[in-house]
Design a protein around this motif. Structure first.
Motif, PDB file in Angstrom:
ATOM      1  N   ARG A  70       0.863  -1.187   0.000  1.00 45.70           N
ATOM      2  CA  ARG A  70       0.000   0.000   0.000  1.00 45.70           C
ATOM      3  C   ARG A  70       0.889   1.223   0.000  1.00 45.70           C
ATOM      4  NH1 ARG A  70      -1.234  -1.299   5.816  1.00 45.70           N
ATOM      5  NH2 ARG A  70       0.934  -1.840   5.472  1.00 45.70           N
ATOM      6  N   TYR A  71       0.367   2.300  -0.560  1.00 45.96           N
ATOM      7  CA  TYR A  71       1.159   3.526  -0.627  1.00 45.96           C
ATOM      8  C   TYR A  71       0.352   4.717  -0.150  1.00 45.96           C
ATOM      9  CZ  TYR A  71       4.358   0.637  -3.239  1.00 45.96           C
ATOM     10  OH  TYR A  71       5.206  -0.380  -3.594  1.00 45.96           O
ATOM     11  N   ASN A  72       1.032   5.567   0.585  1.00 44.82           N
ATOM     12  CA  ASN A  72       0.466   6.806   1.101  1.00 44.82           C
ATOM     13  C   ASN A  72       0.558   7.850  -0.015  1.00 44.82           C
ATOM     14  OD1 ASN A  72      -0.328   8.927   2.721  1.00 44.82           O
ATOM     15  ND2 ASN A  72       1.594   9.028   3.871  1.00 44.82           N
ATOM     16  N   ILE A  73      -0.589   8.332  -0.489  1.00 46.77           N
ATOM     17  CA  ILE A  73      -0.637   9.270  -1.606  1.00 46.77           C
ATOM     18  C   ILE A  73      -1.005  10.655  -1.087  1.00 46.77           C
ATOM     19  CG2 ILE A  73      -1.694   9.799  -3.838  1.00 46.77           C
ATOM     20  CD1 ILE A  73      -0.169   7.197  -3.928  1.00 46.77           C
ATOM     21  N   ASN A  74      -0.296  11.679  -1.544  1.00 46.62           N
ATOM     22  CA  ASN A  74      -0.680  13.050  -1.216  1.00 46.62           C
ATOM     23  C   ASN A  74      -2.121  13.284  -1.668  1.00 46.62           C
ATOM     24  OD1 ASN A  74      -0.936  15.983  -2.490  1.00 46.62           O
ATOM     25  ND2 ASN A  74       0.458  16.112  -0.760  1.00 46.62           N
ATOM     26  N   ALA A  75      -2.957  13.823  -0.783  1.00 43.49           N
ATOM     27  CA  ALA A  75      -4.390  13.951  -1.089  1.00 43.49           C
ATOM     28  C   ALA A  75      -4.645  14.910  -2.251  1.00 43.49           C
ATOM     29  CB  ALA A  75      -5.154  14.403   0.155  1.00 43.49           C
ATOM     30  N   ASP A  76      -3.845  15.977  -2.358  1.00 40.88           N
ATOM     31  CA  ASP A  76      -3.995  16.880  -3.498  1.00 40.88           C
ATOM     32  C   ASP A  76      -3.743  16.136  -4.803  1.00 40.88           C
ATOM     33  OD1 ASP A  76      -4.458  19.030  -1.796  1.00 40.88           O
ATOM     34  OD2 ASP A  76      -2.359  19.648  -1.763  1.00 40.88           O
ATOM     35  N   PHE A  92     -10.625  22.566  -4.201  1.00 38.73           N
ATOM     36  CA  PHE A  92      -9.856  22.375  -2.973  1.00 38.73           C
ATOM     37  C   PHE A  92     -10.546  23.195  -1.896  1.00 38.73           C
ATOM     38  CE2 PHE A  92      -6.872  21.339  -6.272  1.00 38.73           C
ATOM     39  CZ  PHE A  92      -6.038  20.371  -5.738  1.00 38.73           C
ATOM     40  N   VAL A  93     -11.264  22.508  -0.991  1.00 41.89           N
ATOM     41  CA  VAL A  93     -11.947  23.252   0.065  1.00 41.89           C
ATOM     42  C   VAL A  93     -11.013  23.367   1.265  1.00 41.89           C
ATOM     43  CG1 VAL A  93     -14.297  22.738  -0.673  1.00 41.89           C
ATOM     44  CG2 VAL A  93     -13.152  21.186   0.894  1.00 41.89           C
ATOM     45  N   THR A  94     -10.993  24.551   1.841  1.00 41.31           N
ATOM     46  CA  THR A  94     -10.054  24.856   2.905  1.00 41.31           C
ATOM     47  C   THR A  94     -10.763  25.718   3.942  1.00 41.31           C
ATOM     48  OG1 THR A  94      -7.888  25.853   3.341  1.00 41.31           O
ATOM     49  CG2 THR A  94      -9.167  26.813   1.541  1.00 41.31           C
ATOM     50  N   ASP A  95      -9.993  26.366   4.823  1.00 41.85           N
ATOM     51  CA  ASP A  95     -10.604  27.171   5.889  1.00 41.85           C
ATOM     52  C   ASP A  95     -10.574  28.655   5.578  1.00 41.85           C
ATOM     53  OD1 ASP A  95      -7.897  27.386   6.057  1.00 41.85           O
ATOM     54  OD2 ASP A  95      -7.730  26.799   8.169  1.00 41.85           O
ATOM     55  N   VAL A  96     -10.274  29.007   4.333  1.00 38.98           N
ATOM     56  CA  VAL A  96     -10.315  30.408   3.893  1.00 38.98           C
ATOM     57  C   VAL A  96     -11.122  30.483   2.601  1.00 38.98           C
ATOM     58  CG1 VAL A  96      -8.117  31.038   4.962  1.00 38.98           C
ATOM     59  CG2 VAL A  96      -8.125  30.152   2.633  1.00 38.98           C
ATOM     60  N   PRO A  97     -11.680  31.660   2.267  1.00 39.74           N
ATOM     61  CA  PRO A  97     -12.553  31.757   1.095  1.00 39.74           C
ATOM     62  C   PRO A  97     -11.828  31.732  -0.239  1.00 39.74           C
ATOM     63  CG  PRO A  97     -12.369  33.892   2.187  1.00 39.74           C
ATOM     64  CD  PRO A  97     -11.705  32.899   3.077  1.00 39.74           C
ATOM     65  N   GLY A  98     -10.496  31.743  -0.234  1.00 38.45           N
ATOM     66  CA  GLY A  98      -9.723  31.770  -1.463  1.00 38.45           C
ATOM     67  C   GLY A  98      -8.482  32.612  -1.245  1.00 38.45           C
ATOM     68  N   ILE A  99      -7.948  33.165  -2.329  1.00 37.71           N
ATOM     69  CA  ILE A  99      -6.779  34.033  -2.232  1.00 37.71           C
ATOM     70  C   ILE A  99      -7.247  35.449  -1.899  1.00 37.71           C
ATOM     71  CG2 ILE A  99      -4.811  35.012  -3.474  1.00 37.71           C
ATOM     72  CD1 ILE A  99      -4.846  32.478  -5.239  1.00 37.71           C
ATOM     73  N   ILE A 104       0.508  28.549  -0.262  1.00 35.44           N
ATOM     74  CA  ILE A 104       1.419  28.276  -1.386  1.00 35.44           C
ATOM     75  C   ILE A 104       1.264  26.842  -1.903  1.00 35.44           C
ATOM     76  CG2 ILE A 104       3.846  28.082  -2.067  1.00 35.44           C
ATOM     77  CD1 ILE A 104       4.458  30.486  -0.317  1.00 35.44           C
ATOM     78  N   PRO A 105       1.341  25.799  -1.041  1.00 36.57           N
ATOM     79  CA  PRO A 105       1.157  24.451  -1.584  1.00 36.57           C
ATOM     80  C   PRO A 105      -0.231  24.222  -2.178  1.00 36.57           C
ATOM     81  CG  PRO A 105       1.324  24.412   0.823  1.00 36.57           C
ATOM     82  CD  PRO A 105       1.716  25.775   0.391  1.00 36.57           C
ATOM     83  N   LYS A 106      -1.249  24.920  -1.642  1.00 35.29           N
ATOM     84  CA  LYS A 106      -2.591  24.756  -2.201  1.00 35.29           C
ATOM     85  C   LYS A 106      -2.653  25.264  -3.640  1.00 35.29           C
ATOM     86  CE  LYS A 106      -5.313  24.987   2.090  1.00 35.29           C
ATOM     87  NZ  LYS A 106      -4.207  25.091   3.052  1.00 35.29           N
ATOM     88  N   VAL A 107      -2.120  26.471  -3.879  1.00 36.64           N
ATOM     89  CA  VAL A 107      -2.213  27.017  -5.229  1.00 36.64           C
ATOM     90  C   VAL A 107      -1.316  26.247  -6.182  1.00 36.64           C
ATOM     91  CG1 VAL A 107      -2.916  29.315  -4.466  1.00 36.64           C
ATOM     92  CG2 VAL A 107      -0.485  28.832  -4.800  1.00 36.64           C
ATOM     93  N   LYS A 108      -0.177  25.759  -5.692  1.00 38.35           N
ATOM     94  CA  LYS A 108       0.711  24.994  -6.568  1.00 38.35           C
ATOM     95  C   LYS A 108       0.082  23.647  -6.935  1.00 38.35           C
ATOM     96  CE  LYS A 108       5.042  27.291  -5.854  1.00 38.35           C
ATOM     97  NZ  LYS A 108       6.496  27.179  -5.846  1.00 38.35           N
ATOM     98  N   ALA A 109      -0.623  23.050  -5.978  1.00 37.31           N
ATOM     99  CA  ALA A 109      -1.321  21.796  -6.285  1.00 37.31           C
ATOM    100  C   ALA A 109      -2.431  22.046  -7.305  1.00 37.31           C
ATOM    101  CB  ALA A 109      -1.906  21.200  -5.003  1.00 37.31           C
TER     102      ALA A 109
END
Length: 256
Positions: free
Chosen positions: A154-160, A177-184, A213-218
């Motif tokens: 089994r492999y652990n996959i980055n969720a993004d 990508f839902v997060t705890d902020v409304p966006g940028i 940063i990782p969110k927008v890059k993903a």
């Protein structure tokens, strides 16, 4: 077939998903959109590894995953987080079913670099017919990003990465990508859309910083001809007829 929306929930917001989020999933279905939910669980994994005194480290931003740690990853993601999200969805009146990527070979993977990272993997395949069968029954799949490998590994996959791979394989019309902020957020307020060049500029100016940063890059990594827009949105905001609102990350030629 109705539009398909892949919705990725980061591990840091799992415990803070409000009733509004689950009502939003129901609203998407009523709007003729079929949701697929992919979740992370990094903070919960890290907490459990600490409690069990299982060592790990970060290399190039990736948590190394030994065979012992992989058991914990599977226990937390498939056993705890996945069940919690699925249970809340069903309570909210959304018919949902939880899956690990190992179920029906829903997600297959291969090691990224076994000597360096251990059981951290890259997605090599998605069982699209299986997913479509689930969607055809009006069920929302809730997917833990664990991939099945060869010889029972089994492999652990980055969720993004898992969400992006599923969206591309199934030709989803939306990836959110839902997060705890409304966006940028800029000095002028919420940025409704941004291209890759604009995002790089905002990172350089430190308008985009920290965990964004990782969110927008993903999001940028998922863009292609079939998926020209990826949305970053607040998980707990009310949605409108068009779905979640937030910052739309677009390919340069798609920007308005």
């Amino acid at each position: 077939m109705d539009e398909i929306a892949v919705i990725k929930c980061g591990g840091s917001i799992i415990d803070n998903l409000s009733d509004r989020f689950f009502d939003n999933i129901k609203q998407l279905q009523q709007n003729g959109i079929q949701p697929i939910v992919v979740h992370g669980g990094g903070p919960a994994i890290q907490d459990m590894l600490g409690k069990l005194d299982i060592p790990f480290s970060f290399i190039d931003g990736l948590r190394t995953t030994s065979a012992e740690a992989m058991d914990v990853v599977e226990m937390v993601l498939a056993g705890h987080v996945n069940n919690a999200i699925t249970r809340k969805m069903n309570t909210a009146g959304v018919q949902a079913a939880g899956f690990s990527g190992s179920d029906a070979n829903l997600m297959t993977g291969a090691p990224k670099d076994l000597p360096t990272y251990g059981y951290v993997g890259d997605v090599s395949g998605i069982n699209v017919p299986f997913l479509l069968q689930i969607l055809d029954q009006g069920i929302v799949p809730v997917i833990a990003p664990i991939a099945a490998g060869k010889n029972g590994d089994r492999y652990n996959i980055n969720a993004d990465s898992a969400a992006g791979a599923i969206a591309q394989a199934i030709n989803a019309e939306k990836l959110i990508f839902v997060t705890d902020v409304p966006g940028i957020i800029t000095e002028e307020g919420l940025l409704p859309s941004a291209t890759e060049a604009e995002i790089e500029e905002l990172i350089a100016k430190r308008v985009i910083h920290g965990g964004m940063i990782p969110k927008v890059k993903a999001a940028l990594a998922c863009l292609n001809e079939d998926l020209p827009t990826v949305m970053i949105a607040d998980a707990n905001q009310a949605i409108n007829q068009a779905g979640f609102t937030g910052t739309a990350i677009k390919r340069s030629e798609e920007a308005v």
